[in-house]
Design an enzyme around this catalytic site. Structure first.
Site, mmCIF file in Angstrom:
data_model
loop_
_atom_site.group_PDB
_atom_site.id
_atom_site.type_symbol
_atom_site.label_atom_id
_atom_site.label_comp_id
_atom_site.label_asym_id
_atom_site.label_seq_id
_atom_site.Cartn_x
_atom_site.Cartn_y
_atom_site.Cartn_z
ATOM 1 N N ASN A 186 -11.949 -8.849 89.270
ATOM 2 C CA ASN A 186 -10.625 -8.438 89.750
ATOM 3 C C ASN A 186 -9.724 -8.278 88.528
ATOM 4 O O ASN A 186 -9.314 -9.269 87.937
ATOM 5 C CB ASN A 186 -10.089 -9.520 90.700
ATOM 6 N N TRP A 187 -9.455 -7.032 88.172
ATOM 7 C CA TRP A 187 -8.663 -6.780 86.958
ATOM 8 C C TRP A 187 -7.177 -7.021 87.167
ATOM 9 O O TRP A 187 -6.411 -7.004 86.224
ATOM 10 C CB TRP A 187 -8.885 -5.341 86.503
ATOM 11 N N LYS A 188 -6.768 -7.178 88.434
ATOM 12 C CA LYS A 188 -5.338 -7.359 88.741
ATOM 13 C C LYS A 188 -4.541 -6.210 88.116
ATOM 14 O O LYS A 188 -5.026 -5.087 88.074
ATOM 15 C CB LYS A 188 -4.869 -8.740 88.277
ATOM 16 N N HIS A 219 -5.645 -11.610 98.741
ATOM 17 C CA HIS A 219 -5.627 -12.429 97.520
ATOM 18 C C HIS A 219 -4.353 -13.271 97.533
ATOM 19 O O HIS A 219 -3.310 -12.820 98.005
ATOM 20 C CB HIS A 219 -5.656 -11.516 96.284
ATOM 21 N N GLU A 231 -2.269 -13.972 95.370
ATOM 22 C CA GLU A 231 -1.113 -13.357 94.707
ATOM 23 C C GLU A 231 -0.398 -12.394 95.640
ATOM 24 O O GLU A 231 0.818 -12.218 95.567
ATOM 25 C CB GLU A 231 -1.568 -12.663 93.408
ATOM 26 N N GLU A 252 -10.941 -19.134 96.997
ATOM 27 C CA GLU A 252 -10.213 -19.200 95.727
ATOM 28 C C GLU A 252 -9.065 -20.197 95.834
ATOM 29 O O GLU A 252 -7.973 -19.836 96.292
ATOM 30 C CB GLU A 252 -9.630 -17.828 95.381
ATOM 31 N N GLY A 312 -6.372 -18.600 87.334
ATOM 32 C CA GLY A 312 -5.683 -18.348 86.067
ATOM 33 C C GLY A 312 -5.185 -19.603 85.367
ATOM 34 O O GLY A 312 -4.377 -19.522 84.439
ATOM 35 N N SER A 326 -10.810 -19.363 87.777
ATOM 36 C CA SER A 326 -11.178 -19.821 86.437
ATOM 37 C C SER A 326 -12.685 -19.879 86.178
ATOM 38 O O SER A 326 -13.172 -20.764 85.467
ATOM 39 C CB SER A 326 -10.532 -21.188 86.138
ATOM 40 N N GLY A 367 -11.277 -13.182 87.661
ATOM 41 C CA GLY A 367 -10.082 -12.494 87.176
ATOM 42 C C GLY A 367 -10.156 -12.278 85.669
ATOM 43 O O GLY A 367 -10.817 -11.359 85.182
ATOM 44 N N GLY A 368 -9.503 -13.160 84.923
ATOM 45 C CA GLY A 368 -9.370 -13.018 83.470
ATOM 46 C C GLY A 368 -10.672 -12.717 82.745
ATOM 47 O O GLY A 368 -10.716 -11.854 81.856
HETATM 48 P P1 PGA Z 1 -9.148 -16.074 87.368
HETATM 49 O O1 PGA Z 1 -8.691 -15.258 88.683
HETATM 50 O O2 PGA Z 1 -10.624 -15.901 87.234
HETATM 51 O O3 PGA Z 1 -8.369 -15.437 86.239
HETATM 52 O O4 PGA Z 1 -8.777 -17.509 87.600
HETATM 53 C C1 PGA Z 1 -9.496 -15.233 89.814
HETATM 54 C C2 PGA Z 1 -8.865 -14.371 90.880
HETATM 55 O O5 PGA Z 1 -7.641 -14.373 91.021
HETATM 56 O O6 PGA Z 1 -9.585 -13.665 91.616
#
Ligand code: PGA
Length: 249
Positions: free
Chosen positions: A9-11, A93, A95, A163, A169, A209, A230-231
């Site tokens: 997930n590149w956000k 998600h 967010e 999640e 993050g 993470s 994500g990251g």
């Molecule tokens: P992260 O994000 O791996 O940067 O913690 C995961 C996500 O939000 O899907």
């Protein structure tokens, strides 16, 4: 048997400069025994799908509208994602639940639309730190799961991603026991709702993470069918480490 899935997930990251990472990743995985997915911003989907045309790596969106088309300025529909090559869409998600007040009912409606457009919906669930501290994790997850997953879900059109909000993050990761407890709980609820065959067929990802360094341990947990990353999905090196761990799990 459920095919494992490494989903990135590149956000809100990824301009044309990021395409070299994708080319690099595709070169490392000309074939794969696990599913690999990148969900870039919608603006990069078309380009990414083009680069990955001959690759086993799939592409997906990060959200879609409840409707398939219409007067919704700034929004993107499931049909549009499909049109530029997406096979999946991330929905609900945390967010988006936080920033746009997306409630489970909305996520369920979006998932229904996404599935009708031929996409696989990745429905995200997760408790906050306060909810975990208050011992409410399973109640929260059970409620989000029941509310967000539409009827008619199957292993082919739905993926669930657990999640924990406090792990996204932050570098914090639940213990393997905590991950095991929630994944087993989700599996039981899926079987209860959809029956033994379908309930066992739906993949459950862990997200929050995930890095190459902790991936092997997480992937050894029962009912963890892969990761939503994500990251660590932004760089080919980092994501390849996670994919390798999943391929060996
Ligand atoms: P992260 O994000 O791996 O940067 O913690 C995961 C996500 O939000 O899907």
């Amino acid at each position: 048997m459920r095919k494992k899935l490494a989903a990135g997930n590149w956000k809100m990251n990824g301009t044309s400069n990021a395409m070299t990472e994708v080319t690099d990743l595709a070169a490392r995985f000309p074939e794969s025994n696990v599913d690999i997915l990148i969900c870039p911003p919608a603006t990069a989907l078309s380009q990414l799908s083009g680069i990955l045309e001959q690759s086993p790596i799939a592409t997906g969106g990060q959200d879609c509208h409840v409707a398939l088309s219409g007067a919704h300025t700034g929004d993107i529909s499931a049909e549009m994602l499909k049109d530029v090559g997406a096979g999946y869409v991330i929905l609900g998600h945390s967010e988006r639940r936080d920033s746009y007040n997306e409630v489970s009912e909305t996520v369920r409606a979006k998932a229904r639309t996404a599935i009708s457009a031929g996409l696989t919906a990745i429905v995200c669930l997760g408790e906050s730190h306060v909810q975990r501290e208050a011992n409410n994790t399973l109640d929260i997850i059970g409620g989000q799961l029941a509310g967000s997953v539409p009827d008619g879900a199957t292993g082919a059109n739905l993926v669930v991603a657990y999640e924990p909000v406090w792990a996204i993050g932050t570098g914090l990761v639940p213990s393997l026991e905590q991950i095991a407890e929630v994944h087993a709980f989700i599996r039981t609820r899926l079987i209860r709702r959809f029956g033994e065959v379908t309930g066992i067929d739906i993949r459950i990802l862990y997200g929050g993470s995930v890095k190459a360094a902790n991936a092997t341990g997480i992937f050894a947990v029962a009912d963890v069918d892969g990761a939503l990353v994500g990251g660590a999905s932004l760089k080919a090196d980092d994501f390849a480490g996670i994919i390798n761990a999943l391929q060996q799990a």
